[in-house]
Motif scaffolding. Structure first.
Motif, PDB file in Angstrom:
ATOM      1  N   THR A   1       0.999  -1.170  -0.038  1.00 29.27           N
ATOM      2  CA  THR A   1       0.139  -0.174   0.033  1.00 29.27           C
ATOM      3  C   THR A   1       0.792   1.140  -0.055  1.00 29.27           C
ATOM      4  O   THR A   1       2.004   1.408   0.813  1.00 29.27           O
ATOM      5  CB  THR A   1      -0.973  -0.045   1.199  1.00 29.27           C
ATOM      6  N   PHE A   2       0.707   2.073  -0.778  1.00 30.81           N
ATOM      7  CA  PHE A   2       1.176   3.587  -1.067  1.00 30.81           C
ATOM      8  C   PHE A   2       0.426   4.472  -0.689  1.00 30.81           C
ATOM      9  O   PHE A   2      -0.603   4.738  -1.175  1.00 30.81           O
ATOM     10  CB  PHE A   2       1.879   3.708  -2.297  1.00 30.81           C
ATOM     11  N   LYS A   3       0.784   5.350   0.113  1.00 31.91           N
ATOM     12  CA  LYS A   3      -0.133   6.577   0.646  1.00 31.91           C
ATOM     13  C   LYS A   3       0.135   7.753   0.218  1.00 31.91           C
ATOM     14  O   LYS A   3       1.388   8.188   0.256  1.00 31.91           O
ATOM     15  CB  LYS A   3      -0.355   6.417   2.359  1.00 31.91           C
ATOM     16  N   MET A   4      -0.730   8.691  -0.292  1.00 31.73           N
ATOM     17  CA  MET A   4      -0.445   9.997  -0.729  1.00 31.73           C
ATOM     18  C   MET A   4      -1.180  10.740   0.199  1.00 31.73           C
ATOM     19  O   MET A   4      -1.388  12.121   0.216  1.00 31.73           O
ATOM     20  CB  MET A   4      -1.039  10.013  -2.214  1.00 31.73           C
ATOM     21  N   ASN A   5      -1.335  10.660   1.559  1.00 22.20           N
ATOM     22  CA  ASN A   5      -1.858  11.177   2.472  1.00 22.20           C
ATOM     23  C   ASN A   5      -0.891  11.090   3.813  1.00 22.20           C
ATOM     24  O   ASN A   5      -0.550  10.255   4.063  1.00 22.20           O
ATOM     25  CB  ASN A   5      -3.444  11.114   3.029  1.00 22.20           C
ATOM     26  N   LEU A   6      -0.869  12.261   4.742  1.00 22.42           N
ATOM     27  CA  LEU A   6       0.026  12.145   5.871  1.00 22.42           C
ATOM     28  C   LEU A   6      -0.521  11.357   6.817  1.00 22.42           C
ATOM     29  O   LEU A   6      -1.711  11.456   7.308  1.00 22.42           O
ATOM     30  CB  LEU A   6       0.260  13.562   6.235  1.00 22.42           C
ATOM     31  N   THR A   7       0.372  10.480   7.191  1.00 24.13           N
ATOM     32  CA  THR A   7      -0.100   9.180   8.016  1.00 24.13           C
ATOM     33  C   THR A   7       0.940   8.967   9.214  1.00 24.13           C
ATOM     34  O   THR A   7       2.184   8.869   8.809  1.00 24.13           O
ATOM     35  CB  THR A   7      -0.140   7.892   7.349  1.00 24.13           C
ATOM     36  N   PRO A   8       0.265   9.140  10.445  1.00 26.79           N
ATOM     37  CA  PRO A   8       1.407   9.069  11.569  1.00 26.79           C
ATOM     38  C   PRO A   8       2.345   7.741  11.616  1.00 26.79           C
ATOM     39  O   PRO A   8       1.473   6.745  11.119  1.00 26.79           O
ATOM     40  CB  PRO A   8       0.373   9.168  12.839  1.00 26.79           C
ATOM     41  N   GLY A   9       3.309   7.651  11.741  1.00 25.46           N
ATOM     42  CA  GLY A   9       4.220   6.376  11.785  1.00 25.46           C
ATOM     43  C   GLY A   9       4.507   6.036  10.278  1.00 25.46           C
ATOM     44  O   GLY A   9       5.524   5.204  10.126  1.00 25.46           O
TER      45      GLY A   9
END
Length: 460
Positions: free
Chosen positions: A358-366
């Motif tokens: 999974t690749f995230k384009m939103n700021l995610t803690p950790g």
């Protein structure tokens, strides 16, 4: 970091530039200093120029849709309808260069350089005077593609900005100034790599270009700090804006110099942390400190410092590491970079083909890497692995790959682009999204549009 750029005088003949230099011939080491460093095929120059001058900067310039007769299409699932590309509320700004794919014809490169460089990318601006990314033997192609994408990004128009609203003259100056970007192996400063004695230009090391989704990108490995934006901004700054050559944005360069002097005096830039040669360059009227300062603000603006481990501070003891800190601690620096670059990365960037997960384009803690991926807008999936991508609040464009992928659009008006015609795929609607079966079996959630080669569909 920036290397000193030797002065380059260019004389354009027909569709390519002949490069002369004021350096000693044994430093340049060209077979013939009056010969082309890269002698491209004129037909490729013409082709790229023709594409550029006919491109207006619209979404369809990216999609290149062919017309379709809706009456000839199979029945669409409930809630889907054909929509005209001009009615989609996504902006796609114009870039003032078009670029070749990687050209692996070593015969185009000066014979004295062929032991070192074996490929190149050609950028053609509107004045038809090309400039080049020249690639050292051993550098992976995907690193050069990353550099190519950043060059195109930095030369895209930024609507409403003071100096970036029309970057055509910046790109033209890069052509007429004979701009050269050197893609090198190894690590900057280790003394074992090619230097400018072989070819003057802006150096970019492959280790400085981690690819989206690559292990070192996700982990924040300090040896693979994402310095591509910094080095390529130096490239545009030196040859186009006018840091160390005749440029297109004299007023902007004066503002950069003035703010640098001010920030040195008020200790926003800590003089005690600056390399002596950079201070000497600045004192001599060359862009040393000022060139590094604005590029460091740019890196913080796009979250690049916060996305790596092991870097207690940035260049020059500059303390702001992210956009929020720049806003609070260096608001004048924030204004300066926003006069030329956009808030988000308006470029289709490619993911690493080996990525899975999974690749995230939103700021995610950790998730350290999301400090920088949060500013992505458009992403190209390149590998055959199954991946999941989470978009952000921006209008995202996802160019899909061959795997079985899950794409979550998030907020904004989002579009997924497929290769091939609509008839090559089947679409089913469920309570959670759409299943698209064709190259793979994909699940689309919170997506507003799907584009094929012959039509775009709107999803209610």
């Amino acid at each position: 970091m920036k290397k000193v750029i030797f002065p380059i005088l260019t004389i354009c003949i027909l569709s390519a530039c002949t490069i002369f230099t004021s350096c000693r011939k044994d430093e340049i080491n060209l077979t013939n200093p009056n010969q082309l460093v890269v002698n491209p095929d004129p037909s490729v120059v013409d082709e790229l120029h023709e594409v550029l001058v006919n491109t207006t900067g619209s979404l369809n310039d990216l999609l290149q849709l062919k017309s379709a007769d809706e009456g000839d299409l199979p029945a669409l699932p409930d809630g889907l309808s054909v929509v005209d590309v001009d009615n989609i509320p996504l902006e796609y700004p114009k870039s003032h260069v078009t670029s070749s794919d990687i050209i692996a014809n070593i015969d185009h490169i000066d014979p004295s350089l062929q032991n070192h460089y074996d490929r190149y990318v050609m950028f053609v601006p509107e004045n038809k005077q090309p400039f080049f990314l020249i690639i050292q033997k051993g550098v992976e192609d995907k690193r050069a593609i990353r550099a190519k994408e950043i060059v195109e990004f930095l030369l895209r128009d930024v609507a409403g900005s003071e100096y970036g609203a029309d970057k055509s003259e910046v790109a033209n100056k890069m052509g007429s100034n004979g701009a050269v970007l050197l893609m090198l192996t190894g690590i900057d400063g280790d003394g074992k790599n090619l230097s400018e004695k072989f070819l003057p230009g802006q150096e970019l090391y492959e280790i400085q270009t981690p690819i989206y989704g690559e292990d070192v990108y996700l982990s924040g490995d300090e040896w693979h700090r994402d310095a591509g934006y910094e080095e390529i901004f130096h490239f545009v700054h030196d040859y186009g804006i006018g840091a160390n050559s005749e440029g297109a944005l004299e007023e902007y360069q004066e503002e950069i110099l003035a703010l640098t002097a001010e920030q040195l005096s008020n200790n926003i830039i800590k003089e005690s942390e600056i390399e002596p040669h950079e201070l000497a360059e600045e004192a001599a009227g060359e862009a040393g400190v000022s060139n590094e300062y604005i590029a460091t603000v740019l890196d913080a603006y796009y979250g690049l410092w916060d996305a790596v481990l092991g870097w207690p501070d940035t260049w020059g003891g500059y303390e702001p590491r992210n956009r929020e800190q720049v806003t609070n601690q260096d608001p004048e620096g924030l204004k300066l970079v926003e006069k030329f670059i956009p808030p988000y990365l308006n470029q289709v960037f490619s993911m690493d083909p080996t990525f899975t997960g999974t690749f995230k384009m939103n700021l995610t803690p950790g998730e350290l890497y999301t400090n920088r991926s949060r500013y992505l807008r458009w992403l190209r999936l390149t590998g055959e692995n199954d991946v999941s991508v989470e978009g952000n609040e921006q209008d995202n464009i996802f160019i899909n790959g061959p795997g079985n992928n899950e794409i979550y659009g998030g907020d904004g008006n989002d579009i997924v682009v497929y290769e091939g015609k609509y008839e090559d795929y089947s679409i089913e609607r469920s309570t959670i999204g759409l299943t698209v079966n064709g190259r793979g079996v994909d699940l689309l959630i919170n997506i507003e549009y799907i584009a094929f080669a012959d039509l775009i569909m709107s999803i209610d």
